[in-house]
Design an enzyme around this catalytic site. Structure first.
Site, PDB file in Angstrom:
ATOM      1  N   SER A 181     -18.265 -10.227 -28.057  1.00 32.03           N
ATOM      2  CA  SER A 181     -17.411 -10.942 -29.002  1.00 32.03           C
ATOM      3  C   SER A 181     -15.963 -10.840 -28.524  1.00 32.03           C
ATOM      4  O   SER A 181     -15.473  -9.740 -28.259  1.00 32.03           O
ATOM      5  CB  SER A 181     -17.534 -10.305 -30.385  1.00 32.03           C
ATOM      6  N   GLY A 236     -22.692  -7.355 -34.927  1.00 32.13           N
ATOM      7  CA  GLY A 236     -22.072  -6.041 -34.724  1.00 32.13           C
ATOM      8  C   GLY A 236     -20.865  -5.847 -35.614  1.00 32.13           C
ATOM      9  O   GLY A 236     -20.270  -6.819 -36.088  1.00 32.13           O
ATOM     10  N   GLU A 254     -20.809 -19.954 -36.047  1.00 36.59           N
ATOM     11  CA  GLU A 254     -21.131 -18.890 -37.000  1.00 36.59           C
ATOM     12  C   GLU A 254     -20.192 -18.909 -38.206  1.00 36.59           C
ATOM     13  O   GLU A 254     -18.970 -18.941 -38.040  1.00 36.59           O
ATOM     14  CB  GLU A 254     -21.066 -17.528 -36.309  1.00 36.59           C
ATOM     15  N   LYS A 256     -27.199  -8.401 -39.587  1.00 33.52           N
ATOM     16  CA  LYS A 256     -26.328  -7.225 -39.482  1.00 33.52           C
ATOM     17  C   LYS A 256     -26.861  -6.186 -40.472  1.00 33.52           C
ATOM     18  O   LYS A 256     -26.749  -6.361 -41.686  1.00 33.52           O
ATOM     19  CB  LYS A 256     -24.898  -7.577 -39.894  1.00 33.52           C
ATOM     20  N   LYS A 279     -19.013 -14.898 -27.216  1.00 26.99           N
ATOM     21  CA  LYS A 279     -18.724 -15.382 -28.576  1.00 26.99           C
ATOM     22  C   LYS A 279     -17.222 -15.374 -28.756  1.00 26.99           C
ATOM     23  O   LYS A 279     -16.581 -14.346 -28.523  1.00 26.99           O
ATOM     24  CB  LYS A 279     -19.395 -14.469 -29.598  1.00 26.99           C
ATOM     25  N   ASP A 302     -17.355 -17.999 -33.754  1.00 29.23           N
ATOM     26  CA  ASP A 302     -17.465 -17.341 -35.055  1.00 29.23           C
ATOM     27  C   ASP A 302     -16.168 -17.591 -35.820  1.00 29.23           C
ATOM     28  O   ASP A 302     -15.098 -17.195 -35.381  1.00 29.23           O
ATOM     29  CB  ASP A 302     -17.676 -15.836 -34.864  1.00 29.23           C
ATOM     30  N   ASP A 343     -23.688 -15.505 -41.329  1.00 29.66           N
ATOM     31  CA  ASP A 343     -23.450 -14.060 -41.207  1.00 29.66           C
ATOM     32  C   ASP A 343     -23.154 -13.535 -42.613  1.00 29.66           C
ATOM     33  O   ASP A 343     -24.063 -13.089 -43.315  1.00 29.66           O
ATOM     34  CB  ASP A 343     -22.284 -13.844 -40.227  1.00 29.66           C
ATOM     35  N   LYS A 388     -14.013 -15.824 -31.290  1.00 29.57           N
ATOM     36  CA  LYS A 388     -13.510 -15.930 -32.660  1.00 29.57           C
ATOM     37  C   LYS A 388     -12.629 -17.174 -32.733  1.00 29.57           C
ATOM     38  O   LYS A 388     -11.837 -17.431 -31.816  1.00 29.57           O
ATOM     39  CB  LYS A 388     -12.663 -14.700 -33.009  1.00 29.57           C
TER      40      LYS A 388
HETATM   41  O1  LIG Z   1     -19.242  -6.434 -31.077  1.00 31.67           O
HETATM   42  C1  LIG Z   1     -19.053  -6.043 -32.236  1.00 31.67           C
HETATM   43  O2  LIG Z   1     -19.542  -5.020 -32.734  1.00 31.67           O
HETATM   44  C2  LIG Z   1     -18.199  -6.903 -33.140  1.00 31.67           C
HETATM   45  C3  LIG Z   1     -18.822  -8.253 -33.242  1.00 31.67           C
HETATM   46  C4  LIG Z   1     -17.980  -9.068 -34.181  1.00 31.67           C
HETATM   47  O3  LIG Z   1     -17.271  -9.958 -33.774  1.00 31.67           O
HETATM   48  N1  LIG Z   1     -18.030  -8.699 -35.464  1.00 31.67           N
HETATM   49  C5  LIG Z   1     -17.177  -9.405 -36.399  1.00 31.67           C
HETATM   50  C6  LIG Z   1     -17.985 -10.360 -37.193  1.00 31.67           C
HETATM   51  O4  LIG Z   1     -17.435 -10.972 -38.083  1.00 31.67           O
HETATM   52  O5  LIG Z   1     -19.141 -10.590 -36.825  1.00 31.67           O
HETATM   53  C7  LIG Z   1     -16.433  -8.385 -37.175  1.00 31.67           C
HETATM   54  C8  LIG Z   1     -15.364  -7.819 -36.559  1.00 31.67           C
HETATM   55  C9  LIG Z   1     -14.615  -6.825 -37.203  1.00 31.67           C
HETATM   56  C10 LIG Z   1     -15.017  -6.378 -38.425  1.00 31.67           C
HETATM   57  C11 LIG Z   1     -16.120  -6.958 -39.056  1.00 31.67           C
HETATM   58  C12 LIG Z   1     -16.852  -7.962 -38.407  1.00 31.67           C
END
Ligand SMILES: O=C(O)CCC(=O)N[C@@H](C(=O)O)c1ccccc1
Length: 367
Positions: free
Chosen positions: A135, A290, A213, A262, A161, A188, A238, A163
């Site tokens: 990510s 994650g 996402e 998740k 991925k 995402d 999600d 953001k």
């Molecule tokens: O690789 C990882 O663990 C993070 C993956 C990710 O982008 N998580 C995001 C999400 O919205 O999915 C997230 C980031 C920070 C806090 C919560 C969620």
């Protein structure tokens, strides 16, 4: 098993670099580590709630409070405790999926350790390694983004991925698609769009993305149904998927074509398996999301991601994606894969001195 008590440990892990999403920027990951002590074994887990309620309504101090006052006491006095007994014992309390997931996982880990069974086997894993995605946060410039992406591609990640948010979407996606060729790519939005601003997302159809996402707010299932009619790229949910029931509703309505599972968000690994089974029955691909987990949560996520319906690379990156030093034996990427732990329970344990070095406070809650 009989629960003696639970240790709650606030932990603060510095991130290697700031991680920016549509809901803010993190420079450290503060989370809660649980150690459940039973008469047969100890179990470990982490609660993935953020410090602030900006991803979901849960937040770290709220999880501490609900665990101390309600969830842990609800498990007192039982000498037949198992991982599967936790969710029914906590069902009368509404919400707090991340706190419930952490407690269930710690009890499940203790149970499986006492039985000598690996979590992957308990869940029904069919693989010994899982393909990993990474990510990538919102960056200050396209050049900075491309430098980060180049590094992850060189490390062997099998999926990128990005953001996105209004104002950082079409251009960065175009630049990355041109840079990485046909490597798997997805985005995402973390609920940052509305149907009114979602027309920009139609432009993303040009980049052959695996999925978009959570473009809209988590409670806007009907908005996602409408959006799915306008964009060709599959919609993945999600934040909207809080348990197997909401997963069934989203699939039946046509609000999503792919699901991000998740475990913290849905209340644990047993509910995650239920959602997996439901999605497989409906032909819906799933992948493991994650929450910047330490090796404790990462180990359990990799075990879950080894189930047959997890056909897309997850956010199960290597430990060094976020941390210089993990609190467990680090997870190291090999040819874009992570190996599934084979030891009993979650298969890892914190290294005491590494855990102490990032511990902010510790609280013992006897039952
Ligand atoms: O690789 C990882 O663990 C993070 C993956 C990710 O982008 N998580 C995001 C999400 O919205 O999915 C997230 C980031 C920070 C806090 C919560 C969620």
């Amino acid at each position: 098993m009989k629960l003696t008590g639970v240790e709650l440990r606030r932990v603060s892990m510095p991130l290697k670099s700031p991680f920016r999403t549509s809901f803010g920027t993190q420079t450290a990951r503060e989370m809660l580590v649980l150690r459940a002590v039973t008469d047969e074994a100890e179990g470990w887990a982490e609660c993935v709630a953020l410090v602030d309620p900006v991803y979901s309504p849960e937040y770290l101090e709220g999880s501490v409070d609900v665990l101390r006052r309600f969830l842990i006491p609800a498990l007192a006095g039982r000498d037949d405790l198992t991982g599967a007994a936790v969710a029914p014992a906590l069902a009368r309390f509404h919400g707090h999926a991340m706190a419930k997931a952490a407690l269930e996982t710690a009890i499940l880990d203790a149970e499986l350790v006492s039985l000598g069974i690996a979590l992957s086997r308990e869940l029904g894993a069919t693989r010994s390694r899982v393909a990993c995605g990474v990510s990538v946060g919102i960056m200050d410039s396209i050049d900075a983004l491309l430098a980060a992406v180049d590094d992850y591609v060189a490390q062997g990640y099998r999926r990128i991925k990005l953001k996105i948010e209004p104002g950082w979407d079409v251009e960065p996606v175009r630049a990355v698609r041109e840079r990485i060729g046909d490597l798997d790519l997805q985005v995402d939005a973390n609920t940052a769009y509305t149907l009114a601003t979602a027309d920009r997302l139609v432009k993303l159809d040009a980049f052959d993305l695996l999925l978009i996402e959570q473009p809209l707010p988590e409670d806007d299932l009907l908005g996602h149904v409408e959006l799915a009619k306008r964009v060709r790229t599959p919609i993945c949910l999600d934040e909207s998927i809080t348990n197997a029931r909401t997963a069934a509703a989203a699939i039946t309505l046509g609000a999503c074509q792919i699901v991000n599972i998740k475990p913290g968000r849905v209340g644990g690994y047993l509910e995650s398996r239920r959602i997996h089974d439901l999605c497989v029955a409906h032909g819906i691909p799933v992948w493991c999301g994650g929450m910047l987990e330490t090796g404790l949560g990462r180990a359990a996520n990799v075990a879950l991601a080894a189930l047959p319906g997890f056909v897309l690379p997850g956010d199960t990156s290597a430990s060094d994606r976020y941390y210089e030093t993990d609190i467990t034996e680090p997870f190291v990427l090999a040819d874009g894969y992570l190996s599934v732990p084979t030891g009993p329970g979650i298969g890892v344990r914190p290294e005491p001195d590494l855990l102490d070095a990032v511990t902010v406070s510790t609280e013992w809650i006897p039952v």
